[in-house]
Scaffold this motif. Structure first.
Motif, PDB file in Angstrom:
ATOM      1  N   ALA A   1       6.011  31.494  65.465  1.00 13.35           N
ATOM      2  CA  ALA A   1       6.940  32.612  65.269  1.00 13.35           C
ATOM      3  C   ALA A   1       6.237  33.733  64.529  1.00 13.35           C
ATOM      4  O   ALA A   1       5.376  33.497  63.681  1.00 13.35           O
TER       5      ALA A   1
ATOM      6  N   ALA B   1      11.292  38.847  60.422  1.00 16.19           N
ATOM      7  CA  ALA B   1      12.260  37.853  60.869  1.00 16.19           C
ATOM      8  C   ALA B   1      13.573  38.008  60.142  1.00 16.19           C
ATOM      9  O   ALA B   1      13.627  38.566  59.072  1.00 16.19           O
TER      10      ALA B   1
ATOM     11  N   SER C   1       9.117  27.923  63.879  1.00 18.31           N
ATOM     12  CA  SER C   1       9.944  27.942  65.083  1.00 18.31           C
ATOM     13  C   SER C   1      10.434  29.359  65.335  1.00 18.31           C
ATOM     14  O   SER C   1      10.765  30.088  64.388  1.00 18.31           O
ATOM     15  N   PRO C   2      10.488  29.766  66.581  1.00 15.52           N
ATOM     16  CA  PRO C   2      11.021  31.097  66.867  1.00 15.52           C
ATOM     17  C   PRO C   2      12.511  31.175  66.529  1.00 15.52           C
ATOM     18  O   PRO C   2      13.170  30.146  66.359  1.00 15.52           O
ATOM     19  N   ARG C   3      13.005  32.380  66.445  1.00 17.57           N
ATOM     20  CA  ARG C   3      14.397  32.578  66.046  1.00 17.57           C
ATOM     21  C   ARG C   3      15.155  33.417  67.073  1.00 17.57           C
ATOM     22  O   ARG C   3      14.561  34.210  67.796  1.00 17.57           O
TER      23      ARG C   3
END
Lengths: 183, 425
Positions: free
Chosen positions: B229, B16, B212-214
């Motif tokens: 995520a 990430a 949470s996704p990014r």
């Protein structure tokens, strides 16, 4: 779970074993004890922690590794080559011990064990370590760490760790090719 | 699945953006038996404020990023890898040269709220995007507590970033679109517990930073809060109300999980282990209830039962044999697990997850021995990457998923192979 019987075949201490029909879920240590009368491997914690039960798995690529026989099913070893603590000493034609392996001998000389319950695991662990050092020698200043890494997971409740450690170190230093000079 | 070693491993592999650092929320190990009243007016420098600060420092997971396994508390040095380069947790002891000893409470609050220190812009590896919601009183309490710590003269390590990410001033432009005053909610609620949980989860616990996704710039995708995520080697699962219900979580089990690290749905591993180990176990019962209420909502969805799934009998039998050979010794022939040894496979949320990613990771990499709060511990689970081939691991995965997960037998040897390649370590 209903009991299902599956035959099992493997090499143990250089000899073919089987096919032996055994229950599908039998653990390796029970197979060794109950079917083959190889009782040298010790059932300690029974949950993979103490490592008194480890056997040596010899892989096709020439490497070897410890496997905890109390939590590993016997069928995992199907067709594989296994060494137990009974497989280290040299025997004569009558099956009598004529010479211990170097590490067994050194454990004796150092009085490394007290109750001896963990000793089969330590013998196997030390053997795997020495074989690894033969393939991948370490510098002298890295030997202590290599021994620690090799034996660290084994539990000795008589606290014989230092004597085990010193015995392994002596064998490693006395065996040509296991320890290299320099870095 | 350590401790800080886990953390380091996970972070080294973190895929990430900048915020990989936030995987590691945690705090010092001293226990706080009770939670000081949240938001209460406390006298600056008083014992009450220091106690509150200590509690909040744990709740905000400060130590995980600012304390290494062998270093002094809060002296920094934890390495946080990201696609942009390496970050290092900074020294936040009161040392005047290397730490925050020269900062005042206003400056500390500005760092938490705006990501700006007296010297420079912070990268969002420090989760100021979540800390922004923290109250000034709580910021002051944390500041007071940190200023009571022993100063340590250890220089903070500079981030080692690729161009152009090494130009810190760029963060002021990043902040314009991405630094929001509040985060989105995945659940619905209005109760005092829900509101308290919202604050604990978002502002302090910064759950969203991992779960949470990014977007492509490393920013939180606020349209999908807590939807899961793939931040590190172990993916952060979906913890929306629907996501939690789908894998069987109840409020009671969630509270048990946060307090002890172990619940009927499994144990904390990967990046979640240090969160429990260093942070959530110290939350008061009321605050644990609040976090759970926030995650599930005021009207929680009922946990879903495991679905009955059909699968190829031959493949399933092959998987069962593998399970019996290498798993059942610890996890039980019926998947019930063994207390203090191994978690149950039956009802395990990782097994029930529609995405088999974490299940495969656990089988390939294993999980290190873990000590949980109190006297609980689990032995290490060995990785089977060297013992089982791709086909066998796929068969084993599918046996688990079908038998105890209610999921399709859709793990392929190719999937296993691809994950081996990404895991060479």
């Amino acid at each position: 779970m209903s009991m299902t019987i599956h035959p099992i075949t493997m090499h143990i201490n250089g000899k073919p074993v089987g096919p032996v029909p055994v229950p599908e879920g039998i653990m390796m240590i029970d197979f060794l004890h109950e079917y083959l009368d190889l009782t040298g491997s010790r059932l300690g914690c029974g949950q993979g922690v103490c490592r008194a039960c480890v056997v040596i798995l010899d892989k096709p690529d020439g490497t070897s590794e410890e496997v905890r026989s109390c939590i590993t099913g016997a069928h995992f070893f199907e067709g594989k080559k296994v060494r137990t603590v009974e497989g280290h000493a040299q025997l004569n034609e009558k099956g009598e011990v004529v010479a211990l392996s170097p590490i067994q001998q050194k454990f004796l000389e150092h009085y490394s064990f007290q109750c001896g319950y963990c000793t089969p695991g330590f013998v196997n662990a030390a053997t795997v370590l020495l074989e690894k050092l033969k393939r991948q020698p370490v510098a002298k200043d890295q030997l202590d760490q290599a021994i620690t890494d090799g034996l660290n997971d084994h539990i000795c409740r008589c606290t014989g760790y230092v004597r085990y450690f010193e015995a392994v170190k002596e064998v490693a230093l006395a065996t040509p090719g296991l320890v290299k000079d320099g870095k | 699945m350590t401790k800080l070693r886990y953390l380091g491993k996970a972070l080294r592999m973190a895929a990430a953006p900048l915020l990989a650092a936030t995987l590691l929320a945690a705090c010092d190990s001293s226990s706080s038996p009770s939670a000081p009243a949240a938001g209460s007016t406390v006298k600056p420098g008083s014992a009450d404020q220091l106690a509150l600060g200590r509690y909040l420092t744990k709740a905000a997971d400060c130590a995980a990023c600012h304390t290494t396994a062998t270093g002094a508390p809060f002296a920094g040095g934890v390495e946080l890898a990201s696609p942009f380069g390496k970050f290092y947790g900074s020294n936040i002891t009161p040392d005047k040269q290397h730490g925050i000893g020269k900062w005042n409470a206003d400056q500390f609050y500005k760092a938490l709220h705006d990501g700006v220190t007296p010297d420079r812009h912070l990268y969002p590896a420090m989760p100021y995007t979540s800390y922004r919601s923290m109250t000034r009183a709580d910021s002051d309490a944390i500041y007071a507590y940190l200023m009571q710590q022993k100063p340590v003269a250890v220089a903070s390590k500079e981030a080692d970033l690729k161009f152009p990410y090494n130009m810190r001033f760029g963060m002021m432009f990043w902040n314009v679109p991405f630094l929001k005053n509040s985060l989105s909610d995945a659940s619905v609620g209005q109760s005092p517990a829900w509101l308290r949980g919202q604050y604990l989860s978002n502002a302090l616990g910064h759950c969203a930073e991992c779960h949470s996704p990014r977007g492509v710039f490393g920013q939180l995708d606020l349209s999908k809060p807590l939807a899961g995520a793939a931040l590190g080697r172990v993916a952060a699962p979906n913890i929306t109300p629907a996501g939690l219900a789908a894998v069987g979580w109840t409020a009671t089990d969630l509270q048990t999980f946060f307090a002890t690290g172990i619940a009927p749905q499994g144990s904390a591993y990967g990046e979640m282990f240090p969160v429990v180990h260093l942070s959530t176990q110290y939350l008061s019962k009321d605050d644990l209830n609040a976090v759970t209420t926030y995650l599930l909502g005021d009207k929680p969805l009922p946990p879903e039962p495991v679905k009955a799934i059909s699968a190829d009998a031959v493949e399933l039998d092959a998987g069962k044999r593998l399970y019996t050979a290498v798993c059942a010794g610890c996890h039980g022939f019926q998947g019930d697990g063994k207390p203090h040894v191994a978690v149950a496979m039956k009802g395990n949320s990782t097994v029930r997850n529609a995405d088999p990613h974490n299940l495969i990771v656990a089988m390939l990499d294993g999980i290190e021995a873990q000590k949980f709060p109190g006297t609980e511990s689990l032995q290490d689970m060995p990785g089977f990457a060297g013992q089982l081939n791709d086909k066998e691991l796929a068969q084993l995965s599918n046996f688990l998923r079908v038998t105890w997960g209610g999921q399709a037998a859709d793990v392929t040897p190719e999937r296993i192979k691809s994950m081996r390649l990404t895991t060479a370590h």
